[in-house]
Scaffold this motif. Structure first.
Motif, PDB file in Angstrom:
ATOM      1  N   ARG A  20       0.843  -1.253  -0.118  1.00 22.97           N
ATOM      2  CA  ARG A  20      -0.119  -0.128   0.234  1.00 22.97           C
ATOM      3  C   ARG A  20       0.777   1.314   0.095  1.00 22.97           C
ATOM      4  NH1 ARG A  20      -5.610   1.064   0.227  1.00 22.97           N
ATOM      5  NH2 ARG A  20      -5.780   3.309  -0.276  1.00 22.97           N
ATOM      6  N   GLU A  23       2.036   1.683  -3.588  1.00 18.73           N
ATOM      7  CA  GLU A  23       0.806   2.228  -4.520  1.00 18.73           C
ATOM      8  C   GLU A  23       0.503   3.618  -4.065  1.00 18.73           C
ATOM      9  OE1 GLU A  23      -3.941   1.918  -3.788  1.00 18.73           O
ATOM     10  OE2 GLU A  23      -2.926   0.270  -3.767  1.00 18.73           O
ATOM     11  N   ASN A  24       0.647   3.873  -2.817  1.00 21.63           N
ATOM     12  CA  ASN A  24       0.421   5.424  -2.649  1.00 21.63           C
ATOM     13  C   ASN A  24       1.390   6.438  -3.109  1.00 21.63           C
ATOM     14  OD1 ASN A  24      -2.124   4.716  -1.281  1.00 21.63           O
ATOM     15  ND2 ASN A  24      -1.025   4.974   1.016  1.00 21.63           N
ATOM     16  N   ALA A  25       2.608   6.064  -2.939  1.00 18.77           N
ATOM     17  CA  ALA A  25       3.702   6.737  -3.486  1.00 18.77           C
ATOM     18  C   ALA A  25       3.650   7.035  -5.057  1.00 18.77           C
ATOM     19  CB  ALA A  25       5.282   5.980  -3.221  1.00 18.77           C
ATOM     20  N   TRP A  26       3.368   5.869  -5.910  1.00 19.52           N
ATOM     21  CA  TRP A  26       3.330   5.980  -7.202  1.00 19.52           C
ATOM     22  C   TRP A  26       2.014   6.729  -7.695  1.00 19.52           C
ATOM     23  CZ3 TRP A  26       5.761   3.020 -11.376  1.00 19.52           C
ATOM     24  CH2 TRP A  26       6.819   2.233 -11.146  1.00 19.52           C
ATOM     25  N   ASN A  27       0.895   6.494  -6.915  1.00 20.46           N
ATOM     26  CA  ASN A  27      -0.340   7.685  -7.232  1.00 20.46           C
ATOM     27  C   ASN A  27       0.063   9.028  -7.016  1.00 20.46           C
ATOM     28  OD1 ASN A  27      -2.126   5.830  -8.263  1.00 20.46           O
ATOM     29  ND2 ASN A  27      -2.670   4.817  -6.242  1.00 20.46           N
ATOM     30  N   ASN A  28       0.974   9.281  -6.039  1.00 21.60           N
ATOM     31  CA  ASN A  28       1.386  10.792  -5.993  1.00 21.60           C
ATOM     32  C   ASN A  28       2.207  11.360  -6.996  1.00 21.60           C
ATOM     33  OD1 ASN A  28       0.191  11.372  -3.659  1.00 21.60           O
ATOM     34  ND2 ASN A  28       1.585  10.487  -2.189  1.00 21.60           N
ATOM     35  N   ARG A  72      -4.003   6.402 -12.394  1.00 21.09           N
ATOM     36  CA  ARG A  72      -4.488   5.691 -11.076  1.00 21.09           C
ATOM     37  C   ARG A  72      -4.101   4.292 -11.015  1.00 21.09           C
ATOM     38  NH1 ARG A  72      -7.758   9.332 -13.129  1.00 21.09           N
ATOM     39  NH2 ARG A  72      -8.818  11.180 -11.830  1.00 21.09           N
ATOM     40  N   PRO A 143      -3.140   9.435  -3.425  1.00 18.61           N
ATOM     41  CA  PRO A 143      -3.673   8.011  -3.289  1.00 18.61           C
ATOM     42  C   PRO A 143      -4.947   7.617  -3.313  1.00 18.61           C
ATOM     43  CG  PRO A 143      -2.680   9.395  -1.223  1.00 18.61           C
ATOM     44  CD  PRO A 143      -2.708  10.470  -2.418  1.00 18.61           C
ATOM     45  N   ARG A 144      -4.995   6.239  -3.422  1.00 20.17           N
ATOM     46  CA  ARG A 144      -6.381   5.878  -3.503  1.00 20.17           C
ATOM     47  C   ARG A 144      -7.102   6.008  -2.109  1.00 20.17           C
ATOM     48  NH1 ARG A 144      -7.977   0.006  -2.618  1.00 20.17           N
ATOM     49  NH2 ARG A 144      -5.662  -0.312  -2.432  1.00 20.17           N
ATOM     50  N   ASP A 146      -9.183   5.293   1.149  1.00 14.73           N
ATOM     51  CA  ASP A 146      -9.429   3.866   1.984  1.00 14.73           C
ATOM     52  C   ASP A 146     -10.731   3.269   1.549  1.00 14.73           C
ATOM     53  OD1 ASP A 146      -6.760   4.186   3.228  1.00 14.73           O
ATOM     54  OD2 ASP A 146      -7.649   5.144   4.866  1.00 14.73           O
TER      55      ASP A 146
END
Length: 156
Positions: A20, A23-28, A72, A143-144, A146
Motif C-alpha cells: 500500500r 501504491e500510494n507513492a506511485w499514485n502521488n 491511477r 493516493p487511492r 481507503d
C-alpha cells in the motif's frame, strides 16, 4: 543509510503495508520521492526497459507520467517471503490522444535489510478501454481513498 519500514522479514501484515505504501507513492506521481524507496543501485526490468540506479528511476517515471495521463494505480499483495514480495496491479491512464488503457501486471520485489527495494521486475499488458469503462475514480494525482474498492473487490 536510510530505512524504509516496514523492514524484512515480512509478515503478511507488513507485506500488505509495504504494498500500500508503494501504491500510494506511485499514485502521488513524484519521481524524486518514489526513487527514495529504492536502493541507490536498484535494478529494474519494466516491460522491455531496464533501469539501474535512482537517477534512472527518476528519468523513467518522469517520462512514464508524461505519457500516461490521469494515472491511477491499485496494487494487491500476491505472495511474500522474508525479503521478497510479489504483487499484482492494475492501473488506468490515457494517452495524449485521449485513448484510455487498463494496464494489468505483476511485479516481483526484493528488498535489502533497510527495507529499500533493490530489485523490481514488472510484466505488464495494456488493454484499450472506453472512458466509460473506467473503474478507478479518485482525484489524481493522489493516493487511492481507503474506501475505494481494491482489485479483488472490482473483479480484476
Amino acid at each position: 543509510m536510510n530505512t524504509r519500514p516496514p523492514l524484512p522479514p515480512f509478515t503478511e501484515e507488513t507485506a500488505i503495508q509495504k504494498v500500500r505504501a508503494a501504491e500510494n507513492a506511485w499514485n502521488n506521481q513524484d519521481p524524486e520521492a518514489v526513487s527514495l524507496a529504492y536502493t541507490p543501485d536498484t535494478y529494474w526490468r519494466n516491460r522491455d526497459t531496464f533501469v539501474t540506479g535512482r537517477a534512472e528511476v527518476v528519468e523513467f517515471l518522469t517520462q512514464k507520467w508524461a505519457r500516461e495521463l490521469d494515472y491511477r494505480l491499485i496494487k494487491e499483495l500476491w505472495a511474500h517471503t522474508d525479503n521478497r514480495i510479489a504483487v499484482r496491479f492494475v492501473y488506468e491512464s490515457h494517452d495524449t490522444a485521449g485513448q484510455w488503457y487498463r494496464s494489468h501486471g505483476n511485479e516481483n520485489w526484493e528488498f535489502d535489510e533497510n527495507g529499500l527495494m533493490k530489485v523490481r521486475r514488472a510484466s505488464i499488458n495494456d488493454q484499450k478501454i472506453n472512458e466509460s469503462d473506467r473503474l478507478f475514480h479518485w482525484t489524481a494525482p493522489g493516493p487511492r481513498p481507503d474506501d475505494h474498492p481494491g482489485l479483488t473487490d472490482l473483479g480484476l
